[in-house]
Design an enzyme around this catalytic site. Sequence first.
Site, PDB file in Angstrom:
ATOM      1  N   HIS A 101       9.038   0.794  -1.915  1.00 16.41           N
ATOM      2  CA  HIS A 101       9.207  -0.145  -0.808  1.00 16.41           C
ATOM      3  C   HIS A 101       7.812  -0.610  -0.407  1.00 16.41           C
ATOM      4  O   HIS A 101       6.934   0.211  -0.094  1.00 16.41           O
ATOM      5  CB  HIS A 101       9.924   0.521   0.361  1.00 16.41           C
ATOM      6  CG  HIS A 101      11.361   0.828   0.068  1.00 16.41           C
ATOM      7  ND1 HIS A 101      12.007   1.962   0.512  1.00 16.41           N
ATOM      8  CD2 HIS A 101      12.282   0.136  -0.651  1.00 16.41           C
ATOM      9  CE1 HIS A 101      13.253   1.959   0.095  1.00 16.41           C
ATOM     10  NE2 HIS A 101      13.442   0.863  -0.617  1.00 16.41           N
ATOM     11  N   GLU A 104       5.777   0.711   2.516  1.00 20.31           N
ATOM     12  CA  GLU A 104       5.646   2.171   2.579  1.00 20.31           C
ATOM     13  C   GLU A 104       4.544   2.593   1.597  1.00 20.31           C
ATOM     14  O   GLU A 104       4.814   3.122   0.522  1.00 20.31           O
ATOM     15  CB  GLU A 104       6.985   2.828   2.254  1.00 20.31           C
ATOM     16  CG  GLU A 104       8.095   2.439   3.241  1.00 20.31           C
ATOM     17  CD  GLU A 104       9.466   2.946   2.850  1.00 20.31           C
ATOM     18  OE1 GLU A 104       9.564   3.831   1.976  1.00 20.31           O
ATOM     19  OE2 GLU A 104      10.463   2.454   3.421  1.00 20.31           O
ATOM     20  N   HIS A 232       7.963   7.753  -0.193  1.00 24.37           N
ATOM     21  CA  HIS A 232       8.455   6.772   0.780  1.00 24.37           C
ATOM     22  C   HIS A 232       7.936   7.099   2.172  1.00 24.37           C
ATOM     23  O   HIS A 232       7.259   8.104   2.381  1.00 24.37           O
ATOM     24  CB  HIS A 232       9.990   6.770   0.789  1.00 24.37           C
ATOM     25  CG  HIS A 232      10.618   6.221  -0.451  1.00 24.37           C
ATOM     26  ND1 HIS A 232      11.307   5.030  -0.484  1.00 24.37           N
ATOM     27  CD2 HIS A 232      10.679   6.715  -1.710  1.00 24.37           C
ATOM     28  CE1 HIS A 232      11.754   4.806  -1.718  1.00 24.37           C
ATOM     29  NE2 HIS A 232      11.386   5.820  -2.476  1.00 24.37           N
ATOM     30  N   GLU A 329       9.736  11.567   1.842  1.00 24.70           N
ATOM     31  CA  GLU A 329       9.462  10.743   3.024  1.00 24.70           C
ATOM     32  C   GLU A 329       8.272  11.362   3.742  1.00 24.70           C
ATOM     33  O   GLU A 329       8.314  12.523   4.163  1.00 24.70           O
ATOM     34  CB  GLU A 329      10.685  10.710   3.933  1.00 24.70           C
ATOM     35  CG  GLU A 329      11.974  10.232   3.257  1.00 24.70           C
ATOM     36  CD  GLU A 329      12.056   8.725   3.137  1.00 24.70           C
ATOM     37  OE1 GLU A 329      11.218   8.030   3.771  1.00 24.70           O
ATOM     38  OE2 GLU A 329      12.954   8.236   2.435  1.00 24.70           O
TER      39      GLU A 329
END
Length: 472
Positions: A101, A104, A232, A329
């Site tokens: 992404h 990110e 991410h 994440e």
Amino acid sequence: MLHAMRPVLLVAALLAVTAHAFLGFGSGSTHKDDAEWGHYHNQAQLEAKLGEINEKCPEITTLYEIGQSVEGRPLVVIQFSTTPGEHIPTKPEVKLIGNMHGNEPIGRELLLRFAETLCNGAINNDKEIVQLLNSTSIHILPSMNPDGFELALGTEPAQRQWLTGRSNINGVDLNRDFPDLDSIFYELQKIGVPKFDHLLSLFEDNVDRQPETIAVGQWTLSLPFVLSANFHEGDLVANYPFDAAIDENSQKTAYSASPDDGTFRWLAKSYADNHAHMSKNDHAPCDGTSQDAFARQGGITNGAKWYSVAGGMQDFNYLATNAMEITLELSCEKMPEGSQLPRFWEDNQKSIFEYVWKSHSGVKGMVVDAMTGEPIKRAVVWIRNGTETVPVKHPVTTWSEGDFYRVLPAGKYEIIVAAEGYDIAAKNVTVENKVRDSALVVNFALSPAADEPSENEQEQIAELVNEIARRR
């Protein structure tokens, strides 16, 4: 289906390997590090930095391009190995992917810095990095979505929205663009068809996939990757398969365990436990809810239990190849100020190294013809946990050189190997994972079968495995 990708372009010549080994990582950042790494590298700077690392460590690195973005930016990978550009049987291949992404980019910067750390450790003959590079082939793609990143970077922070630059330049979320193999797996499970792995051959749709997805998909299929991670932002948690809920229509959030649920939990925990904060109850949940207080559950989550995603990359890895991938994440905030990047490196440095080391857990080996000694490709390797009566419903297959790899936590297992035209073979092993730079080596020499194999190889293998289970 994934479309054919143009041949991989090597952009650096392979040089001879020096006689001595390399490796190790630094103990902390300095003011000089903060000045160099306290900002985001744009595409030109990223390519220049990768070129600089390659020039500094030509004996153990190579650069190659797996494709291009919609706007023509190259998707550049740097590989670290004592034999760059060459797959060595029983030497595990690992890949790390950042910036899927575009907004990110913490992973983008961490992977770029990880690459420089490997190179510097090699030059300084750091013991740990020497050991890691002598035993592992590491492929790093810092940016999968350079177009989205440039859009996000070029937008003033005050004007940057939650989704600015997330998708590629065509507006497609790349983590929803891979073939949805979960639905095939669930359907086969529902109707009782004994097919659990390498499901891409059963997939077909009319979707025109994005060039970034095609490039990474073909790259994933091009080597016998053992372990993978993609980085991410948006929370602080290690996410593991399955990402898609079994019943997408009735339940948008429901725990969907893969056949390797225990192993994936163990892999995710290895990252979270080595992170400065991920598994520690020293921070508030990113969304402020107790439901997503991931630190209270060890800093890990099942993807579908969090929220269901169809067409995700980590499930594609698991169901199309032998690779096991988790999604990391790294921050509640997306695209934080560049000045914070040195702190993110400190928080994640140990986790990244320890996760790559996990490629040496479990078992690996060669499968050859007992008569000729020739490697047997596409032999099917099943694993039965010593506490279970039937094998894990997710075998791996041997590569073209006859090598196989199976990431596993410590425990007692039975390894069952079957190949068309050969007698089945099985061995009982105890995996301790005490040798850091090598999985337990278990080789097989299969005898040619006297009887003709059945027409359906997968059914034959399943029948053989079930017969072993019935004998217990």
